[in-house]
Scaffold this motif. Structure first.
Motif, short mmCIF file in Angstrom:
data_model
loop_
_atom_site.label_atom_id
_atom_site.label_comp_id
_atom_site.label_asym_id
_atom_site.label_seq_id
_atom_site.Cartn_x
_atom_site.Cartn_y
_atom_site.Cartn_z
N THR A 455 0.84 -1.19 0.00
CA THR A 455 0.00 0.00 0.00
C THR A 455 0.87 1.24 0.00
O THR A 455 1.76 1.39 0.85
CB THR A 455 -0.92 0.04 1.23
OG1 THR A 455 -1.65 -1.18 1.34
CG2 THR A 455 -1.88 1.22 1.15
N GLY A 456 0.63 2.12 -0.95
CA GLY A 456 1.27 3.43 -0.95
C GLY A 456 0.25 4.48 -0.57
O GLY A 456 -0.90 4.43 -0.99
N TYR A 457 0.65 5.43 0.26
CA TYR A 457 -0.31 6.45 0.73
C TYR A 457 0.34 7.83 0.80
O TYR A 457 1.57 7.97 0.89
CB TYR A 457 -0.87 6.07 2.11
CG TYR A 457 0.17 5.97 3.21
CD1 TYR A 457 0.52 7.09 3.97
CD2 TYR A 457 0.82 4.77 3.48
CE1 TYR A 457 1.48 7.00 4.97
CE2 TYR A 457 1.77 4.67 4.47
CZ TYR A 457 2.10 5.80 5.21
OH TYR A 457 3.06 5.72 6.19
N ARG A 458 -0.49 8.83 0.75
CA ARG A 458 -0.06 10.23 0.87
C ARG A 458 -1.13 10.99 1.63
O ARG A 458 -2.32 10.91 1.28
CB ARG A 458 0.16 10.85 -0.51
CG ARG A 458 0.60 12.32 -0.47
CD ARG A 458 0.65 12.88 -1.88
NE ARG A 458 0.93 14.31 -1.91
CZ ARG A 458 2.14 14.84 -2.01
NH1 ARG A 458 3.19 14.06 -2.10
NH2 ARG A 458 2.30 16.16 -2.02
N ASN A 459 -0.73 11.70 2.67
CA ASN A 459 -1.65 12.43 3.53
C ASN A 459 -1.14 13.86 3.69
O ASN A 459 -0.05 14.08 4.23
CB ASN A 459 -1.75 11.75 4.90
CG ASN A 459 -2.93 12.25 5.71
OD1 ASN A 459 -3.58 13.22 5.35
ND2 ASN A 459 -3.19 11.57 6.82
N LYS A 460 -1.88 14.83 3.19
CA LYS A 460 -1.52 16.25 3.30
C LYS A 460 -2.44 16.88 4.34
O LYS A 460 -3.67 16.85 4.19
CB LYS A 460 -1.68 16.92 1.94
CG LYS A 460 -1.43 18.42 1.93
CD LYS A 460 0.02 18.75 2.06
CE LYS A 460 0.32 20.21 1.67
NZ LYS A 460 -0.69 21.20 1.89
N ILE A 461 -1.86 17.43 5.43
CA ILE A 461 -2.63 17.98 6.53
C ILE A 461 -2.35 19.48 6.64
O ILE A 461 -1.19 19.90 6.72
CB ILE A 461 -2.28 17.28 7.86
CG1 ILE A 461 -2.39 15.76 7.70
CG2 ILE A 461 -3.21 17.75 8.98
CD1 ILE A 461 -1.92 14.97 8.90
N ASP A 462 -3.39 20.27 6.66
CA ASP A 462 -3.29 21.72 6.76
C ASP A 462 -3.99 22.20 8.03
O ASP A 462 -4.72 21.46 8.69
CB ASP A 462 -3.93 22.39 5.54
CG ASP A 462 -3.17 22.11 4.26
OD1 ASP A 462 -1.94 22.28 4.26
OD2 ASP A 462 -3.81 21.69 3.28
#
Length: 611
Positions: A455-462
């Motif tokens: 599993t590849g994931y990307r999480n952008k949190i602002d």
């Protein structure tokens, strides 16, 4: 065993039917029971059997064996311990008990070290955003502690244990099936002398920071007829733990205590028709927390909080036929910080502080032989920060029988806490929620005898809530931070003879986008291996965990470390079992939080009687 749950989650229902893995169901993914095979996100289920075989003592110990989880802790039993999932903060991971969120409105995170494990039947863990179903906090993942037994269970169990640092434990549970009635009662007591978790040479030499916990629960279910299941439950857990309050720079010595009590009461009703499932739930919880010097009593505490939380929910799942399903739900929640709450003698407010949240969600699902898909959206209207909307879309495609590729994308958020909003002298009532955008791509399959998933994931949190100065120079929580967490998870399971193996590797880049630095207490590499087996009257397990280097909040770097744990058990009679465990087998000296020490090698002996 966890293996079959994972196997089912990796393969479509039709492809895995031959292995009977469709008998494994979870409720956490979408709030209704469904085959793990129909869930697109990675799911793990830890059963009571595995908890006992590995002789895991706390919720923290269970979670740290699972993929994507890192534990942040300031010492041994009773000290603050939280879970960081996929590099998200502890407050960005939702913790539930029987589908009800635990009280995190004050600090934002749940202290896992205080939760009793003896009540738990199984633990369901799903990675990735789930805010479009659950609302606030489900950014990194969701952990659901299931205490309610399935209808028809009939077993009584007594357990006693001793171990290092003066550990003593005594607990028992009984599930009784009486026709259409199911009753579970459980109670437990634990005491540990502890050790000096924050040694300051010449100042607090000889201090011990121990823990005492008591818990009890009663759960009743009534199968009124073929369609209706009614239930009621009451739960209490209470603990006292010591921690260090000394200040080396002032040569000031103090040992402090934290006293916590959580009471909750629940009424539920569930309807199961040919095509429609409905659930109604009412839950009330009251949490009290007091911090004071151990030379004082609880009534003299200058820092204490009392929080009440009420929840009403109505959930529905409709089977439309031919693989199509529709879900919808409404949830109302009220959180109250009572006016008696104070921090170091200063009150949070002149009276009670409360906020209400009303959330509604809609979910569409399709599960076919080759294609599966889901689309969900939720809207939360909060009295404090207004309306917030989230959504998620996902699809899975069976490339060839036994191999599936899946993709998910959605949004999530974390609401500011009472401490962020109202802490005396350093509060910011104008805070807005932290927001995130989450994407992941997975490939899974069964190759030979090996079940695997990548599993590849990307999480952008602002809008991260971090300390920042105001125009007047006062530092307060502010929506100023940005983070990006991306990584790859590898998982595999297989058997060698009578031993089963579960392995995982987590490679990630947890980055603060403003400073360009690695997020604190998040490692770039984590490896885990759990092996367990049974042969005649013998069973046991061996586990290994590696966590890579990571920065801490004081600017130091916490070194990487490896831990080995060994367990063995022998069934003396059909009812009586003796078990032993060696924790930190190689007596590794390691640090999880700067300035705090870990307990070293530990020995534990347990007796369990089942009838």
């Amino acid at each position: 065993m966890i293996r079959y749950a994972l196997a089912a989650s990796w393969l479509p229902v039709a492809a895995f039917a031959a292995a009977s893995a469709d008998d494994v169901y979870v409720i956490t993914a979408n709030q209704f029971s469904q085959p793990v095979a129909s869930v697109l996100a990675p799911v793990s289920v830890v059963t009571r059997e595995e908890i006992e075989r590995l002789q895991l003592k706390t919720v923290t110990e269970v979670l740290r064996t699972l993929p994507g989880v890192e534990i942040s802790s300031t010492g041994g039993r009773g000290q603050t311990a939280t879970a960081l999932v996929r590099g998200a903060t502890a407050s960005q991971t939702l913790i539930l008990i029987d589908g009800v969120r635990l009280g995190s409105s004050a600090r934002g995170s749940v202290n896992l070290s205080l939760l009793p494990l003896n009540q738990v039947e199984r633990i369901e863990y799903i990675r990735g955003a789930r805010a479009s179903i659950y609302g606030s906090d489900a950014i990194g993942g969701v952990v659901n502690l299931i205490t309610r037994p399935d209808m028809g269970q009939d077993q009584t169990q007594l357990h006693a244990g001793i171990g290092s640092h003066g550990s003593q434990a005594l607990d028992g549970s009984s599930s009784l099936s009486l026709g259409s009635h199911q009753l579970k009662v459980a109670a437990g007591y634990e005491d540990q002398d502890g050790y000096n978790v924050h040694p300051i040479p010449g100042l607090n030499d000889g201090d011990e920071h121990g823990f005492t916990g008591k818990n009890g629960m009663v759960d009743y279910q009534w199968q009124a007829d073929d369609a209706w299941l009614l239930g009621a439950a009451a739960r209490i857990y209470q603990s006292t733990s010591q921690y260090d309050g000394s200040y080396a720079s002032y040569s000031y010595h103090e040992r402090d205590e934290s006293w916590n009590q959580d009471n909750s009461f629940r009424l539920s009703a569930a309807y199961q028709g040919a095509a429609l499932q409905s659930q109604w739930l009412a839950n009330y919880a009251r949490t009290r927390s007091y911090d004071y010097a151990d030379t004082q009593n609880r009534d003299q505490a200058s820092s204490h909080s009392v929080i009440e939380e009420s929840q009403l929910s109505w959930l529905n799942q409709l089977d439309l036929g031919q693989g199509w399903g529709l879900g919808a739900g409404v949830e109302w929640r009220k959180e109250v910080l009572l006016g008696e709450s104070a921090a170091y003698g200063s009150a949070y407010a002149t009276g009670d502080i409360d906020r209400e949240n009303t959330g509604a969600y809609l979910l569409g699902q399709y599960t076919g032989e080759q294609l599966s898909a889901e689309l969900s959206g939720r809207s939360d209207d909060n009295q404090q920060y207004g309306r917030h909307n989230t959504w998620q879309a996902g699809a899975g495609w069976t490339l060839i029988p036994g191999y599936r590729i899946s993709a998910l994308h959605g949004t999530a958020f974390h609401a500011p806490t009472f401490i962020d909003l109202y802490y005396p002298g350093s509060a910011n009532p104008d805070l807005t929620p932290e927001t995130s955008r989450n994407s992941e791509l997975g490939l899974e399959g069964l190759t030979g005898a090996v079940l695997w998933r990548v599993t590849g994931y990307r999480n952008k949190i602002d809008q991260l809530i971090q300390w920042a100065p105001t125009d007047g120079g006062n530092w307060v929580p502010s929506n100023v931070g940005r983070a990006r967490i991306q990584g790859v998870e590898l998982e595999a399971e297989f058997d060698t003879g009578f031993v089963s193996h579960r392995l995982s590797a987590d490679f990630k880049d947890p980055k603060d986008l403003d400073s360009g630095t690695q997020l604190i207490r998040r490692a770039k590499r984590n490896y885990k291996w759990v092996a367990q087996g049974q042969w005649q009257q013998l069973d046991g397990g061996l586990s290994w965990l590696y966590q890579g280097p990571r920065p801490d909040s004081d600017g130091s770097t916490l070194g990487g470390y490896s831990l080995w744990d060994l367990t063995m058990g022998y069934q003396l009679t059909s009812a009586l079992k003796v078990q032993g465990r060696v924790e930190n087998l190689l007596d590794k000296d390691y640090v999880i939080a700067s300035g705090y020490v870990t307990p070293g090698r530990g020995y534990y002996l347990d007796l369990t009687y089942k009838m």
